[in-house]
Every structure is written in C-alpha cells, then in structure tokens.
Design an enzyme around this catalytic site. Structure first.
Site, PDB file in Angstrom:
ATOM      1  N   GLU A 297       0.995  -0.493  -5.149  1.00 32.25           N
ATOM      2  CA  GLU A 297       0.042   0.590  -5.386  1.00 32.25           C
ATOM      3  C   GLU A 297       0.878   1.864  -5.490  1.00 32.25           C
ATOM      4  O   GLU A 297       1.224   2.476  -4.477  1.00 32.25           O
ATOM      5  CB  GLU A 297      -0.970   0.708  -4.245  1.00 32.25           C
TER       6      GLU A 297
ATOM      7  N   ASP B 124       0.823  -1.203   0.000  1.00 34.90           N
ATOM      8  CA  ASP B 124       0.000   0.000   0.000  1.00 34.90           C
ATOM      9  C   ASP B 124       0.863   1.260   0.000  1.00 34.90           C
ATOM     10  O   ASP B 124       1.949   1.293   0.580  1.00 34.90           O
ATOM     11  CB  ASP B 124      -0.894  -0.019   1.244  1.00 34.90           C
TER      12      ASP B 124
END
Length: 775
Positions: free
Chosen positions: A507, A454
């Site tokens: 990401e 993330d």
C-alpha cells in the site's frame, strides 16, 4: 480490579522501614547481605549465581559441600528430594525472606547442570489449616538453554524462526517437561517471567542473561504449573530502574482483549492437508492470472444477532464467509490485520502481537482451520501486515527494557504524529529480524498466501506528514528512509526465497519508483502495488454530476498513462468507505436509479481495466451507509432486487474476468490494452480493447451519462474475418436492475472505416452503463 502490575507490586516484601523492625536473618554460607537483599527485593540480575545447586569450598583438604538454594516466598517448607521422592535435604528458611537453603548428601549425584539429580518439594499454606504440596525440578538447576547459533542469528537479525526460539516454548528440556521462556531485553537490569504459575510475583522466577546478546532465558518445569494455556508476561527492571510488566513480543497466543497477557501456545503443529493448493498457488497469483480480492474485516462481516451482535469466530466465519466469497467468484480473501491488537477501533492497524492471531476470534489453530478451509474452496488468503509502526500501550513494545529498544529514541524519527504511534527502528538488526520473522510466521506457519504491507509510504519518507522542523535527514541529507528501504528489500527477498508462490503487496500512495521492481534492480521487490492514484481519480470522476463529467474526462483516462509502470491492484478498499466518506453507492450522484446505475458502470469499468481487483465487503451489493466496524454490512438490502442486481453483476464480472484471458492475462503488460475512443469528452463515452497473449480482443464501451446513445459507431479490428461481435455483458441488463436497453446480444460488423480501423460496429449505448463485446 487489581491489575497484573498492581498485584506484582503488592507481592513485594515490606518496605525497608517496616523490615527494619525485624532482626536480620543469619546468612547461609556463600551469600552476602547485599545479594540477599537484591534477591528478596527483586533487583537480582544474576539469579543463577545464588539459586539452584552450588559447590561451596570448605576447609583445606575437605570435599566441597554441595548446597541448594531455592526462593519461594510464602512457602512453609522446602525439601530436596530424589527421583523416588525420598528426602535428600531439608532446606532451612533464611528468616522470613523466602529463601531456603540446605546441603545435599555427599554421595548425591552431581546436580550442577543436571536437573534430574534432585527435585524440590514445596509445601504451601492452603487455608483453613490445610497445606498444598508442589513437586518439581528446580528451574535453576538447568544449564544454558539457547544455543550459540540461535543467539548469533538473533544478534544479526537473521533468525527466521524467532517465535520458536524466543517467547514461550512448551517443550522438554533435559527430558523434563515445561516451558522455556526467553526474551530480548539487553538494557534491563533484571527480567523475570510472571504468570499464573507463580502468582505474578516477579521475585519468583528471575531469568538468566546471556551476555553479549541481551537475551534472558529460564526453563520453568511443568511441575510448577507452567504449560500450554498458561498466561504469562515478562517483568523487567528497566535501565532507568522502573518496574515494567510487558507482554511477550513474540507470543504465538494471547488473551482476548481487553486482557493483555500472553498465553503459552500448544506445541503440537497443525496438521495441514492443503498440499495441492500450496503446490499450485504460484500459478494462481502470477501477473497473468486472474486475481479478484474480497477485502474483509473479520470482526464485522457478520454478527450473531441472537448473541447480542457478537462477532463470529474463525470456525463460524469459515462456515459462512468462505462459501459466500467463493460463490461470488472471487479468487482471494484479504483480511484486515488479524495480528493481536489492543484497540478494536484501530481495525488491527495498531498491532502489538505480531506473531499471534487475535484471540477475539479463537485460538491460533482455529485460524489455521479457517485458512485451510479457504484453500479447500480454492480461495487464496491475504493478510494485512503492519511493520510501519506500533501503539504505545504500556504492556507493549514501547521502551520495552526502559530504553527505546524497538523504536527510535528521537521523536522526530520514532513518533508518528498522525496516528500517535511509534515507528520501528529499521536500522537495528534485531528489529529487522523481528519483523521479518513475523512475516514468515504468517506465511510459513499459517500458510497465508500473501501479505499486504500497510502504510509503506510512511516508511519510505523521513518527512512523511511532518513539518520542516520535525524530521531528521538521512546520511546524505535527503528525505528517503534508507533503513526502511533496506528492510523492505530484505523482507521481500527473504519471503520470496523461503515461501515459493507467496506474494507481497504494497500500500504505497506516492510515486516511489520501482515498488514492484526486483531487488537486484534496486527495486523494493513487491509483487503488486495498490493503485491509489487510479482509485482517487476515478472515484472523483464518478462523484461528479454526469453533466460536468465532460470537463473531467481525464479522470478515467489518466490512469492508463502509468498503468504499466508497476504491477497494480485496483483497490476499492475499506479506507474509501469510512470517516465520513460514505459508501461506494453513497458517492454516486443522482436519484436512486442513477446512483445504482453509476455504481454498476463503475464496477464494470474497474473489472475491465488493466490491473488486479480488490473490493471491500458491502461494496458488492451497494451498501447504503459507510462501514461501521461495530456493525455488520446492511445485509437486509439484499431483500431489494436492485441491490441483488449489483451483487449478481459482481458475480458475473468475476466469472467473465476469470474466464476471458483478454481481461487478465495482460493486466500488467501494455500490450494488453488499446484505446479505441479516449477523447469523446462531449458524450463521456470511452471505448477500449483488452487483448490476450495471442492478441484476441474484447471491446469495452462505457457511457458515463444518463443519455442513451443509439447508432454509436466504433472502429474494431478485423478478427479472422468475423462478421459480428457478441454482447458478453451489459450493466443495464434487467437482471442487474437496469432498463434492459442493449443490442439484442449481438452487433454486426460493417465495412466502414472508423477510429483508425477498416471496419466498425454500430452500438446502442445504454445510459450510465458499460457494454462488453467479443467476437
């Protein structure tokens, strides 16, 4: 309600002014007043210098005495007993300090570093005149616990089995059952383990510092009540002298929030039976394999209505979620972060327990069962993993030992302004090792098939989301976070070396070069990257009224300019259906029919576009409202045939994607895509070929207006002299909720030159629809 911290503080001895009313107790041999005061007031940094067995020098020519000291505040009586339970020595109390001491018989075995030489029998008041007796080995009779190699690897940030070294290990030490506790806190003045087994009293079990490494350790025998299932924390006197009570950073099990204690995990390993999957998963996750990911928030995918809307546990999710996802034809489940996190509203993206599955859904072994059931159903499991930042909850990592240990001290480097969280100090060896060991815990011990990392962009740039005066340049004066780059490269290298077949996904929302390039070529080393640019451009296009789409034609074409610069996943993720953005269906313009037709066309465009696929739960049936983590998706919509049609389409898209190599084998290679018509702005029509490794094509035609187009000629390649193309999928089919306008299942090839090809087909294009054709 009294907190653990309040209780621990409340159990401290009386204040100096109150204690001054009592005469000072006589000191036992070998102990001075300052040391006794430090012990009784919880300030003693070296408990093994006082407690446990010791040799005391006596008069010249006499044999040294062997004494035992034990600290048990509130105990009535303490005895040293032999293995048969016979009393070896009655330990005398030192006033009311809680310290007991006594001399062992001269003929007793040497107890120094040999815990089996004696045990302690402690008699406690039990109320109503009763007594409770506790017998156990002395924690301070054990020698050094952690080996030099363990400590060396921890200091270097290369101990990949950190959760089996630090933390709480239920084990046998010198043939004694109990729990070995260890924690890294180099700047603490004193560290104790507190828990159910010592009434959360930090004076009872102070730990030993292994100098040079900052690791504190103590073995608590099972006879004292420590074992699997015991709740515990670490109590520290920080570098600033303040008392801190912290959860274990490497705990493998935790209490269910809002409780914050760590829990001693069961030492027995899970018995895996997914060897066949583990041996073949590498082939299932390569760039030439079909990868279609169903993204799930475990806490809200389905609620138990009969139990007040409670979230399902891992076992119940396994029974309901796995057959649903497999039945729709997805290849993977991606779970929003399941590592323990204090605030449910963070969806798991502010974790503190990086080694423990959240206790909200059951114990760690239940999560392992869920993963195994996924593998048995031929579903890979990807977990979102958050090494970018952590929350500042007082029981967590923030100023863990009274200093900025895991984070940067300078808020320009260590504080994330967008999320009010703290940023890991990637330049510190021990912190990098902690994070990489966390990644390996999920991959090796829970058989996770991939990690979606993330917020990578926030890690890569020192000025990420910061004004000009709120960041610190790197050593070259630039904005790149060189330490974070080195960490990501090392993490990916270690993961791929130790976990064959596992994948990592970034990401990353910027144009940082080489995210999926190999580390040896100065890339970051990820296997895949989310294509955020494609997602934003195409969603913006689809949100426009079709009458204006001709002016924004490149919203669907621009992604092909860079589609093969990285190995991409096309994400329609949770981030696009929250915070007022609306659902996927809610983004589509027009009346109900047009919105559903737009969504069907968009999904088909995505599934036939180069790149792997990801769809968040609810999107597969056209949920009306945006995602709410406190409620389940609107499953009742499946009573409506139009929404069942969207779900049927997703099933058929997955089936087509998986069965046709042209749609997946070259997802990451430019040879797998060719425009036929990319410039028909006036009609908002797009036509392109997808090709397998042999060059065998499939033709995809998209009409992004509500106007049907009859007689639309499209040039096609000559495929072995074929005279017709079959209609493999039409999103306007009645089974999907469309008008059923199409080509009767087949179109004939004509010897009419068009779009640079000698031959062509004439196609009827249904409104707001995608048609897929194959020879």
């Amino acid at each position: 309600m009294t907190s653990v911290h309040d209780f621990a503080t409340a159990t401290r001895p009386a204040t100096p002014s109150a204690a001054a009313q009592e005469p000072a107790p006589a000191l036992p041999p070998g102990l001075d007043r300052n040391t006794l005061d430090a012990l009784t007031h919880g300030r003693l940094g070296d408990p093994f210098a006082v407690l446990g067995p010791h040799r005391l020098e006596t008069a010249e020519g006499e044999r040294p005495h062997r004494v035992v000291r034990a600290f048990h505040p509130g105990a009535r009586r303490v005895q040293a007993i032999d293995p048969r339970g016979q009393v070896m020595a009655e330990l005398a109390p030192v006033g009311r300090t809680g310290l007991f001491h006594g001399r062992l018989p001269d003929d007793a075995p040497d107890a120094d570093g040999h815990p089996g030489a004696y045990r302690l029998r402690v008699v406690w008041p039990a109320g109503a005149g009763h007594e409770a007796v506790q017998e156990a080995e002395d924690p301070y009779a054990f020698g050094l616990l952690l080996g030099d190699l363990d400590l060396h690897l921890i200091a270097e940030g290369r101990h990949w089995e950190l959760a089996r070294c630090l933390g709480a290990q239920a084990m046998r030490q010198d043939d004694v059952a109990g729990v070995r506790f260890a924690v890294w806190a180099p700047n603490a003045r004193r560290v104790s383990v507190v828990g159910d087994f010592n009434q959360w009293d930090g004076r009872r079990h102070p730990m030993r510092l292994r100098h040079g490494t900052g690791v504190w350790e103590l073995f608590v025998p099972a006879g004292l009540g420590a074992g699997p299932g015991s709740r515990y924390k670490f109590e520290l006197v920080g570098a600033d002298g303040h008392l801190l009570v912290k959860a274990d950073p490497v705990a493998r099990r935790t209490e269910a929030p809002p409780a914050t204690a760590s829990v001693v995990a069961d030492p027995l390993p899970f018995r895996w039976s997914d060897a066949a999957w583990m041996e073949t998963r590498a082939a299932r996750q390569r760039p030439d394999a079909p990868i279609a990911i169903y993204e799930v928030h475990a806490g809200s995918w389905l609620r138990d209505v009969e139990d007040g809307g409670r979230s399902l546990d891992w076992d119940a999710l396994g029974e309901r979620l796995i057959p649903y996802v497999a039945g729709l034809g997805f290849t993977h489940v991606e779970l929003l972060p399941v590592a323990e996190h204090p605030f449910g509203g963070s969806w798991g993206y502010q974790p503190l327990g990086l080694f423990a599955p959240s206790a909200r859904f059951g114990p760690p072994e239940a999560f392992a069962r869920f993963v195994e059931r996924c593998h048995q159903a031929a579903l890979g499991v990807i977990v979102d993993w958050v090494p970018a930042h952590f929350p500042s909850d007082p029981h967590g990592l923030a100023r863990f030992d009274g200093t900025a240990l895991y984070e940067h001290a300078d808020p320009r480097e260590g504080f994330h302004q967008d999320w009010n969280t703290l940023i890991y100090n990637f330049g510190r060896h021990e912190v990098r090792g902690f994070l990489i060991a966390s990644a390996l815990e999920w991959l090796e011990h829970f058989h996770i098939d991939g990690l979606r990392v993330d917020a990578v962009a926030s890690m890569l740039y020192r000025d990420y989301s910061r004004p000009a005066d709120a960041w610190v340049p790197n050593r070259y004066g630039g904005r790149e976070n060189l330490e974070a780059v080195a960490f990501l490269q090392q993490m990916n290298a270690v993961v791929h070396a130790r976990c064959p077949g596992a994948i990592t996904i970034a990401e990353e929302s910027t144009a940082w070069p080489g995210v999926t390039a190999a580390v040896e070529f100065n890339g970051l080393g990820f296997d895949y990257k989310w294509n955020m640019g494609w997602m934003h451009d195409t969603l913006h296009y689809m949100q426009r009224d079709p009458i204006y789409r001709q002016h924004h034609h490149d919203g669907l074409t621009f992604g092909l300019v860079y589609a093969f610069s990285e190995r991409f996943i096309l994400p329609l993720s949770h981030d696009e259906v929250v915070h007022g953005k609306g659902s996927l269906l809610g983004k589509m313009p027009g009346d109900d029919w047009q919105r559903l037709a737009n969504l069907r066309a968009y999904l088909a465009f995505m599934w036939t576009h180069p790149g792997k696929k990801l769809l968040f739960m609810g999107g597969e049936f056209g949920q009306l409202g945006e995602w709410n983590h406190d409620a389940a998706p609107e499953w009742h919509l499946l009573d409506d045939p139009r929404h069942r049609g969207v779900q049927r389409l997703v099933h058929d898209l997955n089936a087509l994607y998986r069965s046709e190599p042209a749609l997946h084998a070259r997802d990451c290679a430019p040879e797998g895509f060719s425009w036929v018509i990319g410039d028909d702005r006036a009609n908002s029509v797009f036509a392109y070929l997808r090709l397998d490794t042999a060059g065998t094509p499939m033709l995809i035609v998209a009409n992004m207006t509500p106007v049907p187009r009859d007689g639309y000629r499209i040039g096609v390649p000559d495929v072995d002299g074929a005279v017709r193309w079959r209609e493999m999928l039409n999103t306007d089919s009645a089974v999907y909720g469309g008008t059923n306008l199409g080509n009767g299942g087949v179109v004939d090839v004509e010897d009419v030159e068009s779009h640079g090809w000698r031959r062509s087909v004439v196609v009827r294009l249904p409104p707001l629809a995608v048609v897929v054709l194959k020879v």
